[in-house]
Design a protein around this motif. Structure first.
Motif, mmCIF file in Angstrom:
data_model
loop_
_atom_site.group_PDB
_atom_site.id
_atom_site.type_symbol
_atom_site.label_atom_id
_atom_site.label_comp_id
_atom_site.label_asym_id
_atom_site.label_seq_id
_atom_site.Cartn_x
_atom_site.Cartn_y
_atom_site.Cartn_z
ATOM 1 N N UNK A 45 0.793 -1.216 0.000
ATOM 2 C CA UNK A 45 0.000 0.000 0.000
ATOM 3 C C UNK A 45 0.825 1.265 0.000
ATOM 4 N N UNK A 46 2.133 1.156 0.303
ATOM 5 C CA UNK A 46 2.997 2.321 0.242
ATOM 6 C C UNK A 46 3.518 2.501 -1.182
ATOM 7 N N UNK A 47 3.874 3.723 -1.521
ATOM 8 C CA UNK A 47 4.404 4.031 -2.848
ATOM 9 C C UNK A 47 5.903 4.244 -2.749
ATOM 10 N N UNK A 48 6.674 3.554 -3.591
ATOM 11 C CA UNK A 48 8.107 3.790 -3.697
ATOM 12 C C UNK A 48 8.318 4.928 -4.686
ATOM 13 N N UNK A 49 8.981 5.978 -4.244
ATOM 14 C CA UNK A 49 9.196 7.149 -5.087
ATOM 15 C C UNK A 49 10.468 6.931 -5.900
ATOM 16 N N UNK A 50 10.318 6.798 -7.195
ATOM 17 C CA UNK A 50 11.489 6.621 -8.052
ATOM 18 C C UNK A 50 11.281 7.449 -9.321
ATOM 19 N N UNK A 51 11.995 7.095 -10.359
ATOM 20 C CA UNK A 51 11.832 7.802 -11.622
ATOM 21 C C UNK A 51 12.412 9.207 -11.609
ATOM 22 N N UNK A 52 13.372 9.475 -10.732
ATOM 23 C CA UNK A 52 14.015 10.778 -10.725
ATOM 24 C C UNK A 52 13.295 11.837 -9.923
ATOM 25 N N UNK A 53 12.176 11.507 -9.283
ATOM 26 C CA UNK A 53 11.456 12.498 -8.485
ATOM 27 C C UNK A 53 12.248 12.912 -7.257
ATOM 28 N N UNK A 54 13.021 11.994 -6.726
ATOM 29 C CA UNK A 54 13.873 12.271 -5.574
ATOM 30 C C UNK A 54 15.258 11.693 -5.852
ATOM 31 N N UNK A 55 16.290 12.221 -5.201
ATOM 32 C CA UNK A 55 17.642 11.714 -5.470
ATOM 33 C C UNK A 55 17.800 10.264 -5.039
ATOM 34 N N UNK A 56 18.662 9.556 -5.768
ATOM 35 C CA UNK A 56 18.919 8.156 -5.438
ATOM 36 C C UNK A 56 19.561 8.049 -4.055
ATOM 37 N N UNK A 57 19.253 6.948 -3.387
ATOM 38 C CA UNK A 57 19.829 6.653 -2.082
ATOM 39 C C UNK A 57 20.763 5.463 -2.223
ATOM 40 N N UNK A 58 21.998 5.623 -1.808
ATOM 41 C CA UNK A 58 22.938 4.511 -1.879
ATOM 42 C C UNK A 58 22.572 3.449 -0.854
ATOM 43 N N UNK A 59 22.996 2.227 -1.154
ATOM 44 C CA UNK A 59 22.778 1.139 -0.207
ATOM 45 C C UNK A 59 23.498 1.427 1.104
ATOM 46 N N UNK A 60 22.999 0.818 2.155
ATOM 47 C CA UNK A 60 23.714 0.830 3.420
ATOM 48 C C UNK A 60 24.003 -0.613 3.819
ATOM 49 N N UNK A 61 24.860 -0.795 4.791
ATOM 50 C CA UNK A 61 25.243 -2.136 5.234
ATOM 51 C C UNK A 61 24.880 -2.342 6.689
ATOM 52 N N UNK A 62 24.714 -3.609 7.041
ATOM 53 C CA UNK A 62 24.617 -4.012 8.437
ATOM 54 C C UNK A 62 25.884 -4.798 8.766
ATOM 55 N N UNK A 63 26.567 -4.376 9.813
ATOM 56 C CA UNK A 63 27.796 -5.054 10.241
ATOM 57 C C UNK A 63 27.592 -5.650 11.625
ATOM 58 N N UNK A 64 28.230 -6.783 11.855
ATOM 59 C CA UNK A 64 28.197 -7.452 13.156
ATOM 60 C C UNK A 64 29.528 -7.227 13.861
ATOM 61 N N UNK A 65 29.464 -6.706 15.087
ATOM 62 C CA UNK A 65 30.671 -6.421 15.872
ATOM 63 C C UNK A 65 30.611 -7.219 17.169
ATOM 64 N N UNK A 66 31.697 -7.901 17.479
ATOM 65 C CA UNK A 66 31.795 -8.704 18.694
ATOM 66 C C UNK A 66 32.782 -8.080 19.667
ATOM 67 N N UNK A 67 32.533 -8.319 20.942
ATOM 68 C CA UNK A 67 33.470 -7.861 21.960
ATOM 69 C C UNK A 67 34.811 -8.573 21.776
ATOM 70 N N UNK A 68 35.893 -7.895 22.153
ATOM 71 C CA UNK A 68 37.232 -8.453 21.965
ATOM 72 C C UNK A 68 37.388 -9.783 22.680
ATOM 73 N N UNK A 69 36.863 -9.874 23.887
ATOM 74 C CA UNK A 69 36.890 -11.124 24.646
ATOM 75 C C UNK A 69 35.461 -11.641 24.744
ATOM 76 N N UNK A 70 35.208 -12.778 24.081
ATOM 77 C CA UNK A 70 33.846 -13.292 24.004
ATOM 78 C C UNK A 70 33.756 -14.695 24.565
ATOM 79 N N UNK A 71 32.632 -14.984 25.222
ATOM 80 C CA UNK A 71 32.388 -16.338 25.713
ATOM 81 C C UNK A 71 32.012 -17.244 24.554
#
Length: 293
Positions: A248-274
């Motif tokens: 039901x939502x509209x994705x705005x594309x076709x040059x109406x708004x500037x392109x958005x670059x991808x983002x990443x999800x990174x996993x970070x662990x503590x230096x000392x882990x069980x």
């Protein structure tokens, strides 16, 4: 195509089922090949072997469309269940007595869309490990991680960022609105955003500034549900991962708004882990590799 009874099929290769489930989850062969770290031709061949063995066509394919057939829809939940049982069995045999507490921090939208099944499988395989999951904005998660409040954090970051952690997910971002009229040039673009600090908020305002497009903050909310409700009410435009755009939502594309670059999800662990922390980190990485959209 012959059916299973006439084809002589007695057993189904779990690798073929995993390939089938990944194609369905990824929405295509190319993305499935990236998740499974195999070539696209190998993915196609594995699906063909499964379809030939079952005597059933599992996907309707066209240049622009890939969707499950009725037989594919019937198979999918059973395939998921078999893979979950298999993975849980392997985990129980490899670490039968593992116990402890793992504190995980994650962005709310990512947790809502991608983590329930991943964490449920880990919990089923390791019932003596208690999971404490906290949702917050990325910069808050990093500050709390550095303060020792978390063992693991999933955080949003720029692609190829020179930062700690391992990339486990890549998110294409899009502009979404109740309707295309929300992008009218007659007034500053109304934005629905999370409070500072927020990666998506900064991504939106930076893109608009580069495009010399005026904007204003129309609504600020710290929860995903609140953001979606505000967009649905027509209060403004938001930035969401493409795969999380509600019906039901509209994705705005076709040059109406500037392109958005991808983002990443990174996993970070503590230096000392069980051991439980290390096992959950490995489980998350493997699960998301197989399920990345």
């Amino acid at each position: 195509m012959p059916n299973a009874a006439t084809s002589g099929l007695r057993n189904v290769d779990l690798d073929l089922l995993r390939c089938f489930v990944t194609i369905s989850d990824a929405g295509g062969f190319t993305r499935a090949s990236e998740r499974l770290l195999r070539t696209q031709s190998t993915i196609s061949l594995q699906l063909k072997r499964l379809e030939d063995g079952l005597g059933r066509r599992l996907f309707d394919r066209s240049p622009r469309l890939l969707r499950l057939t009725p037989d594919g829809e019937t198979l999918l939940p059973d395939a998921r269940a078999l893979l979950a049982m298999h993975d849980a069995m392997i985990a129980r045999l490899s670490e039968p007595a593992m116990e402890g507490v793992v504190r995980l921090g994650t962005p709310e939208d990512f947790a809502t869309a991608h983590l329930p099944g991943v964490l449920a499988r880990f919990a089923a395989a390791h019932p003596s490990v208690a999971l404490e999951v906290t949702c917050d904005l990325t910069l808050n998660l990093m500050a709390r991680f550095r303060a020792g409040e978390f063992d693991l954090v999933l955080v949003k970051r720029e692609p190829m960022a020179e930062a700690a952690g391992m990339r486990v997910w890549r998110e294409p971002l899009v502009w979404v609105a109740k309707g295309a009229t929300a992008t009218s040039d007659t007034t500053p673009l109304p934005l629905v955003v999370s409070p500072d600090p927020c990666v998506y908020r900064k991504r939106a305002t930076d893109a608009l500034d580069r495009a010399s497009r005026s904007w204003r903050i129309a609504y600020t909310c710290g929860s995903l549900a609140g953001t979606l409700a505000a967009v649905k009410a027509g209060l403004g435009v938001a930035v969401l991962p493409k795969e999380m755009v509600p019906q039901g939502f509209v994705i705005i594309d076709g040059g109406l708004l500037p392109d958005l670059q991808d983002t990443e999800i990174a996993l970070i662990s503590a230096a000392t882990s069980s051991l439980p922390v290390k096992r959950l980190a490995t489980h998350i990485m493997r699960s998301l590799e197989q399920a990345e959209a």
